[in-house]
Design an enzyme around this catalytic site. Structure first.
Site, PDB file in Angstrom:
ATOM      1  CB  SER A 194      -0.905   0.012   1.236  1.00 18.42           C
ATOM      2  OG  SER A 194      -0.130  -0.059   2.427  1.00 18.42           O
ATOM      3  CD  GLU A 221      -4.002   3.398  -4.862  1.00 10.94           C
ATOM      4  OE1 GLU A 221      -4.198   4.614  -4.725  1.00 10.94           O
ATOM      5  OE2 GLU A 221      -3.296   2.735  -4.071  1.00 10.94           O
TER       6      GLU A 221
END
Length: 284
Positions: A119, A152
């Site tokens: 992340s 993402e």
């Protein structure tokens, strides 16, 4: 390249969630954990998740059985050899991930893509640990992966256009909404989200408002599904601290400097939902 067989490395919540997403989309999935019992526990957790969906009418029994039939559990890293895409979701520690990527590079077939679910950490640092840096990419699913639509796709400087295209197509085939982002700490979501979460902790520290009032205000005033302190508990306070430290190391922005209360709670083992106690108490 077409992605048919997907390997998942890591036995946590994210690994299990990504495995469910991929198997539901029709991919063969190999779940790898360091211990066979842990890998099998992940499959048991997947079976439980699918059973709940059947009970609620979101999935029929035949589809549940088909999904489970596409998932294999293993502790042998060599069982990932024929995967077209391997996604790691292990601890957020760069050295650990680099060592894993170097090992995967020697095991997985040369044309396969290696991806990280990090992340925050720099994807390029994992790419250069391999002999296929053009085939290494970030693919950041959000928790819980079966429910959250966003993915993402992180493009390190080394990644080829073909790699990015293949992973974006994979995410779309899994029913997700992929966005592409450059390889900068925090990417899009965490770079914007964590100053907000960090400042909520500072507000609590400074006595501006109570825990419950801070959470209620952001839910009622901004129409967020949960307040910032409850969200920190869901993410995990240790994970949140690691993200803030990585952001601060890259940008030196004071908004990324973790609030002292957050650091002390992590030191005390108050990690949120995973430990039963964080800003809220989940032990009851």
């Amino acid at each position: 390249m077409a992605i048919a067989r997907v390997g998942i490395v890591g036995s946590g919540i994210m690994g299990a969630g990504i495995a469910e997403v991929a198997a539901k989309a029709g991919h063969e999935v190999v779940l790898r954990s360091r211990q066979q019992a842990t890998a099998e526990a992940m499959v048991a957790g997947l079976e439980k998740s699918l059973a709940k969906q059947v009970d609620k009418g979101r999935l029929d029994a035949d589809e549940r059985d088909a999904v489970l039939g596409r998932v294999t559990a293993t502790h042998q890293i060599g069982d990932l050899a024929d995967c077209d895409l391997v996604i790691e979701s292990v601890v957020e520690d760069l050295a650990v991930k680099q060592a894993l990527f170097a090992e995967l590079d020697q095991v997985v077939k040369p044309e396969a893509i290696l991806a990280t679910n990090t992340s925050t950490l720099p994807v390029v640092e994992m790419a250069v640990a391999t002999e296929r840096p053009d085939q290494v990419v970030g693919v950041h699913f959000f928790n819980p992966a079966p429910m959250m639509a966003l993915v993402e796709v992180i493009a390190p400087l080394t990644a080829s256009a073909e790699t990015l295209e293949a992973v974006t197509a994979f995410a779309t085939a899994c029913g997700k909404d992929p966005v592409q982002v450059k390889d900068r700490a925090g990417f899009i979501v965490n770079a914007l989200l964590f100053p907000y979460l960090n400042n909520a902790v500072r507000m609590l520290e400074n006595g501006t408002a109570s825990r419950d009032d801070i959470d209620a205000a952001m839910k009622g005033g901004c129409n967020f599904p949960m307040g910032p302190l409850a969200l920190l508990d869901l993410v995990g306070l240790d994970t949140s601290l690691a993200i803030l430290d990585a952001l601060h190391a890259e940008f030196a922005d004071p908004n990324y400097s973790a609030a002292p209360a957050l650091r002390r709670m992590v030191a005390a083992g108050h990690l949120g939902r995973k430990s039963g106690l964080g800003f809220h108490d989940y032990r009851r």
